[in-house]
Design a protein around this motif. Sequence first.
Motif, PDB file in Angstrom:
ATOM      1  N   THR A  93      14.032  42.131  38.795  1.00 59.15           N
ATOM      2  CA  THR A  93      14.689  41.013  38.136  1.00 59.15           C
ATOM      3  C   THR A  93      15.279  41.451  36.797  1.00 59.15           C
ATOM      4  N   ALA A  94      14.640  42.401  36.134  1.00 57.04           N
ATOM      5  CA  ALA A  94      15.204  42.925  34.886  1.00 57.04           C
ATOM      6  C   ALA A  94      16.532  43.620  35.180  1.00 57.04           C
ATOM      7  N   LEU A  95      16.562  44.391  36.263  1.00 53.38           N
ATOM      8  CA  LEU A  95      17.794  45.082  36.649  1.00 53.38           C
ATOM      9  C   LEU A  95      18.877  44.063  37.029  1.00 53.38           C
ATOM     10  N   GLN A  96      18.468  43.039  37.743  1.00 53.67           N
ATOM     11  CA  GLN A  96      19.430  41.995  38.117  1.00 53.67           C
ATOM     12  C   GLN A  96      19.965  41.283  36.877  1.00 53.67           C
ATOM     13  N   THR A  97      19.106  41.095  35.884  1.00 53.17           N
ATOM     14  CA  THR A  97      19.539  40.498  34.618  1.00 53.17           C
ATOM     15  C   THR A  97      20.571  41.409  33.942  1.00 53.17           C
ATOM     16  N   LEU A  98      20.274  42.727  33.920  1.00 60.95           N
ATOM     17  CA  LEU A  98      21.217  43.690  33.329  1.00 60.95           C
ATOM     18  C   LEU A  98      22.548  43.677  34.079  1.00 60.95           C
ATOM     19  N   ILE A  99      22.480  43.584  35.407  1.00 59.16           N
ATOM     20  CA  ILE A  99      23.709  43.528  36.211  1.00 59.16           C
ATOM     21  C   ILE A  99      24.507  42.275  35.845  1.00 59.16           C
ATOM     22  N   GLY A 100      23.826  41.157  35.707  1.00 59.40           N
ATOM     23  CA  GLY A 100      24.498  39.903  35.327  1.00 59.40           C
ATOM     24  C   GLY A 100      25.174  40.008  33.968  1.00 59.40           C
ATOM     25  N   LEU A 101      24.439  40.584  33.005  1.00 60.37           N
ATOM     26  CA  LEU A 101      24.998  40.757  31.653  1.00 60.37           C
ATOM     27  C   LEU A 101      26.177  41.730  31.675  1.00 60.37           C
ATOM     28  N   ALA A 102      26.044  42.808  32.434  1.00 56.67           N
ATOM     29  CA  ALA A 102      27.119  43.796  32.537  1.00 56.67           C
ATOM     30  C   ALA A 102      28.352  43.164  33.185  1.00 56.67           C
ATOM     31  N   GLN A 103      28.128  42.296  34.180  1.00 54.98           N
ATOM     32  CA  GLN A 103      29.250  41.608  34.836  1.00 54.98           C
ATOM     33  C   GLN A 103      29.953  40.694  33.828  1.00 54.98           C
ATOM     34  N   ASP A 104      29.169  40.015  32.985  1.00 50.41           N
ATOM     35  CA  ASP A 104      29.753  39.169  31.933  1.00 50.41           C
ATOM     36  C   ASP A 104      30.619  40.013  30.999  1.00 50.41           C
ATOM     37  N   ASP A 105      30.119  41.203  30.635  1.00 54.00           N
ATOM     38  CA  ASP A 105      30.882  42.109  29.760  1.00 54.00           C
ATOM     39  C   ASP A 105      32.176  42.549  30.428  1.00 54.00           C
ATOM     40  N   VAL A 106      32.095  42.863  31.716  1.00 53.11           N
ATOM     41  CA  VAL A 106      33.301  43.265  32.468  1.00 53.11           C
ATOM     42  C   VAL A 106      34.304  42.111  32.475  1.00 53.11           C
ATOM     43  N   ASP A 107      33.808  40.904  32.744  1.00 59.41           N
ATOM     44  CA  ASP A 107      34.699  39.731  32.779  1.00 59.41           C
ATOM     45  C   ASP A 107      35.389  39.524  31.436  1.00 59.41           C
ATOM     46  N   ALA A 108      34.610  39.621  30.346  1.00 53.46           N
ATOM     47  CA  ALA A 108      35.173  39.431  28.998  1.00 53.46           C
ATOM     48  C   ALA A 108      36.199  40.525  28.684  1.00 53.46           C
ATOM     49  N   ALA A 109      35.865  41.770  29.017  1.00 52.70           N
ATOM     50  CA  ALA A 109      36.776  42.892  28.749  1.00 52.70           C
ATOM     51  C   ALA A 109      38.041  42.772  29.599  1.00 52.70           C
ATOM     52  N   THR A 110      37.894  42.292  30.829  1.00 52.08           N
ATOM     53  CA  THR A 110      39.041  42.103  31.723  1.00 52.08           C
ATOM     54  C   THR A 110      39.962  41.015  31.164  1.00 52.08           C
ATOM     55  N   GLN A 111      39.355  39.931  30.683  1.00 51.73           N
ATOM     56  CA  GLN A 111      40.157  38.849  30.090  1.00 51.73           C
ATOM     57  C   GLN A 111      40.906  39.346  28.857  1.00 51.73           C
ATOM     58  N   LYS A 112      40.219  40.116  28.009  1.00 54.41           N
ATOM     59  CA  LYS A 112      40.856  40.631  26.802  1.00 54.41           C
ATOM     60  C   LYS A 112      42.002  41.570  27.153  1.00 54.41           C
ATOM     61  N   LEU A 113      41.757  42.474  28.106  1.00 61.35           N
ATOM     62  CA  LEU A 113      42.808  43.404  28.532  1.00 61.35           C
ATOM     63  C   LEU A 113      43.994  42.632  29.101  1.00 61.35           C
ATOM     64  N   GLY A 114      43.712  41.631  29.909  1.00 60.37           N
ATOM     65  CA  GLY A 114      44.791  40.795  30.473  1.00 60.37           C
ATOM     66  C   GLY A 114      45.602  40.113  29.386  1.00 60.37           C
ATOM     67  N   ARG A 115      44.887  39.602  28.379  1.00 60.62           N
ATOM     68  CA  ARG A 115      45.568  38.897  27.282  1.00 60.62           C
ATOM     69  C   ARG A 115      46.485  39.853  26.506  1.00 60.62           C
ATOM     70  N   VAL A 116      45.985  41.029  26.125  1.00 57.35           N
ATOM     71  CA  VAL A 116      46.822  41.949  25.342  1.00 57.35           C
ATOM     72  C   VAL A 116      47.978  42.486  26.185  1.00 57.35           C
ATOM     73  N   GLN A 117      47.758  42.630  27.498  1.00 61.14           N
ATOM     74  CA  GLN A 117      48.856  43.064  28.370  1.00 61.14           C
ATOM     75  C   GLN A 117      49.931  41.979  28.468  1.00 61.14           C
ATOM     76  N   ARG A 118      49.512  40.710  28.592  1.00 62.49           N
ATOM     77  CA  ARG A 118      50.493  39.605  28.645  1.00 62.49           C
ATOM     78  C   ARG A 118      51.272  39.501  27.336  1.00 62.49           C
ATOM     79  N   GLU A 119      50.567  39.658  26.207  1.00 61.46           N
ATOM     80  CA  GLU A 119      51.241  39.617  24.903  1.00 61.46           C
ATOM     81  C   GLU A 119      52.287  40.726  24.819  1.00 61.46           C
ATOM     82  N   ARG A 120      51.926  41.920  25.302  1.00 61.82           N
ATOM     83  CA  ARG A 120      52.843  43.054  25.263  1.00 61.82           C
ATOM     84  C   ARG A 120      54.083  42.758  26.108  1.00 61.82           C
ATOM     85  N   VAL A 121      53.884  42.208  27.303  1.00 66.74           N
ATOM     86  CA  VAL A 121      55.001  41.869  28.204  1.00 66.74           C
ATOM     87  C   VAL A 121      55.925  40.852  27.525  1.00 66.74           C
TER      88      VAL A 121
END
Length: 152
Positions: A6-34
Amino acid sequence: MMTRQTALQTLIGLAQDDVDAATQKLGRVQRERVEIEKQLKSLIDYRDEYHTRFTESARKGMAAGNVRNFQAFIDTLDAAIEQQRRLLEQATQRVEATKPEWLRTKQKLGSYEVLQSRQDAVQARVEAKREQRDSDEFAARALRMRASQHHS
């Protein structure tokens, strides 16, 4: 065993949240650039169009005041284009600066998922051995029962 999972699953969940946030940020800066790139293209197209129209008018003869106004306007457009190019360069740098963080979050998540699948494989082997042992014990018991029934 269960807590570590369950600790590993918690880490996976948190890591997925980080990926989602980083993906959103990358998408935003790419849209701004376009968007900035589109504005730059519009400015350049407008300048070219204006320059062409002016050149055609100038061939027909034009007052000196109009030439000065044209040159001043072209200078203003050139300055705007230059500023937009700087904005585009900055936007490109923001995109490039955001990519490594996004990649890092994806790699971290991938590492946790690899650990999880290894853990799942170990767990599956343990379960399979237990089921085999239970099955063997059941078969042995059934054999003993049949053997004892034959002797009676």
